[in-house]
Scaffold this motif. Structure first.
Motif, PDB file in Angstrom:
ATOM      1  N   THR A   1       0.835  -1.206   0.000  1.00 21.04           N
ATOM      2  CA  THR A   1       0.000   0.000   0.000  1.00 21.04           C
ATOM      3  C   THR A   1       0.870   1.255   0.000  1.00 21.04           C
ATOM      4  O   THR A   1       0.580   2.213  -0.721  1.00 21.04           O
ATOM      5  CB  THR A   1      -0.962  -0.004   1.199  1.00 21.04           C
TER       6      THR A   1
ATOM      7  N   SER B   1       3.800   1.465  -1.265  1.00 19.23           N
ATOM      8  CA  SER B   1       4.371   1.539  -2.619  1.00 19.23           C
ATOM      9  C   SER B   1       3.361   2.111  -3.602  1.00 19.23           C
ATOM     10  O   SER B   1       3.710   2.924  -4.463  1.00 19.23           O
ATOM     11  CB  SER B   1       4.830   0.153  -3.078  1.00 19.23           C
ATOM     12  N   THR B   2       2.096   1.697  -3.481  1.00 19.51           N
ATOM     13  CA  THR B   2       1.037   2.262  -4.323  1.00 19.51           C
ATOM     14  C   THR B   2       0.951   3.766  -4.114  1.00 19.51           C
ATOM     15  O   THR B   2       0.901   4.540  -5.070  1.00 19.51           O
ATOM     16  CB  THR B   2      -0.319   1.612  -4.012  1.00 19.51           C
ATOM     17  N   ASN B   3       0.938   4.175  -2.854  1.00 21.47           N
ATOM     18  CA  ASN B   3       0.831   5.603  -2.540  1.00 21.47           C
ATOM     19  C   ASN B   3       2.045   6.392  -3.020  1.00 21.47           C
ATOM     20  O   ASN B   3       1.932   7.590  -3.276  1.00 21.47           O
ATOM     21  CB  ASN B   3       0.614   5.809  -1.045  1.00 21.47           C
TER      22      ASN B   3
ATOM     23  N   ARG C   1       3.420   1.077  -8.646  1.00 19.24           N
ATOM     24  CA  ARG C   1       2.422   0.012  -8.756  1.00 19.24           C
ATOM     25  C   ARG C   1       3.034  -1.353  -9.024  1.00 19.24           C
ATOM     26  O   ARG C   1       2.527  -2.354  -8.536  1.00 19.24           O
ATOM     27  CB  ARG C   1       1.408   0.333  -9.855  1.00 19.24           C
TER      28      ARG C   1
ATOM     29  N   SER D   1       4.173  -2.666  -5.877  1.00 21.55           N
ATOM     30  CA  SER D   1       2.992  -3.037  -5.110  1.00 21.55           C
ATOM     31  C   SER D   1       2.473  -4.407  -5.543  1.00 21.55           C
ATOM     32  O   SER D   1       2.150  -5.247  -4.703  1.00 21.55           O
ATOM     33  CB  SER D   1       1.904  -1.973  -5.270  1.00 21.55           C
ATOM     34  N   CYS D   2       2.416  -4.650  -6.847  1.00 22.68           N
ATOM     35  CA  CYS D   2       1.969  -5.958  -7.352  1.00 22.68           C
ATOM     36  C   CYS D   2       2.859  -7.080  -6.827  1.00 22.68           C
ATOM     37  O   CYS D   2       2.362  -8.100  -6.341  1.00 22.68           O
ATOM     38  CB  CYS D   2       2.001  -5.986  -8.876  1.00 22.68           C
TER      39      CYS D   2
ATOM     40  N   SER E   1      -7.261  -6.026  -3.831  1.00 26.12           N
ATOM     41  CA  SER E   1      -6.229  -4.987  -3.953  1.00 26.12           C
ATOM     42  C   SER E   1      -5.239  -5.336  -5.061  1.00 26.12           C
ATOM     43  O   SER E   1      -4.839  -4.465  -5.842  1.00 26.12           O
ATOM     44  CB  SER E   1      -5.486  -4.823  -2.621  1.00 26.12           C
TER      45      SER E   1
ATOM     46  N   ASP F   1      -4.256  -3.391  -8.564  1.00 29.71           N
ATOM     47  CA  ASP F   1      -2.878  -3.132  -8.986  1.00 29.71           C
ATOM     48  C   ASP F   1      -2.637  -3.639 -10.407  1.00 29.71           C
ATOM     49  O   ASP F   1      -2.037  -2.949 -11.230  1.00 29.71           O
ATOM     50  CB  ASP F   1      -1.879  -3.798  -8.039  1.00 29.71           C
TER      51      ASP F   1
END
Length: 181
Positions: free
Chosen positions: A51, A53-55, A59, A62-63, A90, A94
């Protein structure tokens, strides 16, 4: 949950900035040392790091992290649990964000089936999964299927949450904004 997990929850506000990845990478190293790389704590930390990493706009990272966390979650708790399904959803988001729409579709269908196995059809998690599946169909230009699913999500949300709930309003706005109906 261990006391270490509880202290990890205290760090959750760090999600909101790029430094969150640094904190959660350090926490992951500690949890792996204390509990092992396949532990519940390590899996939770991987999920939090994903999360963060997403922010931070990463991405693909994140995956990769969510895939590892999902593997741990499935081995420890199985597939049809609320936590596993949330993590799968989630990861589906991603995948969609990095252009792996087909992979996202397969996973989102599994999520919807899992939530339907756990809850009745008019449950907020089921409806969220229906809405997510509609968005994936829309992104793949399967407009007829997207419209059907968006309508299903809207009807369910109206019945369950009422017309003024933010999820219902989001469904209405999406239907108005997307040219699917």
């Amino acid at each position: 949950h261990s006391p270490y997990t509880l202290s990890l929850h205290d760090a959750l506000p760090i999600y909101r900035n790029e430094d969150g990845t640094v904190v959660f990478k350090r926490a992951l190293a500690i949890y792996e040392e204390l509990h092992g790389s396949e532990s519940y704590e390590a899996g939770m930390c991987l999920s939090y790091l994903a999360t963060a990493s997403t922010n931070a706009g990463r991405r693909q990272d994140s995956c990769d992290l969510r895939e590892k966390a999902l593997g741990i979650e499935r081995r420890l708790r199985g597939t049809d649990t609320q936590d596993t399904l949330y993590l799968m959803q989630s990861l589906s988001y991603d995948y969609s964000a990095i252009g792996k729409s087909e992979k996202a579709m397969v996973l989102q269908n599994e999520v919807l089936e899992g939530y339907r196995n756990l809850y009745n059809e008019e449950n907020k998690y089921v409806l969220e999964a229906v809405f997510g599946l509609a968005a994936l169909h829309h992104s793949l230009e399967n407009l007829e299927e997207a419209a059907t699913l968006y309508q299903q999500a809207l009807q369910g949300r109206r019945k369950l949450l009422g017309d003024s709930h933010e999820d219902t309003l989001s469904s209405i706005e999406t239907l108005d904004r997307k040219s699917v109906v």
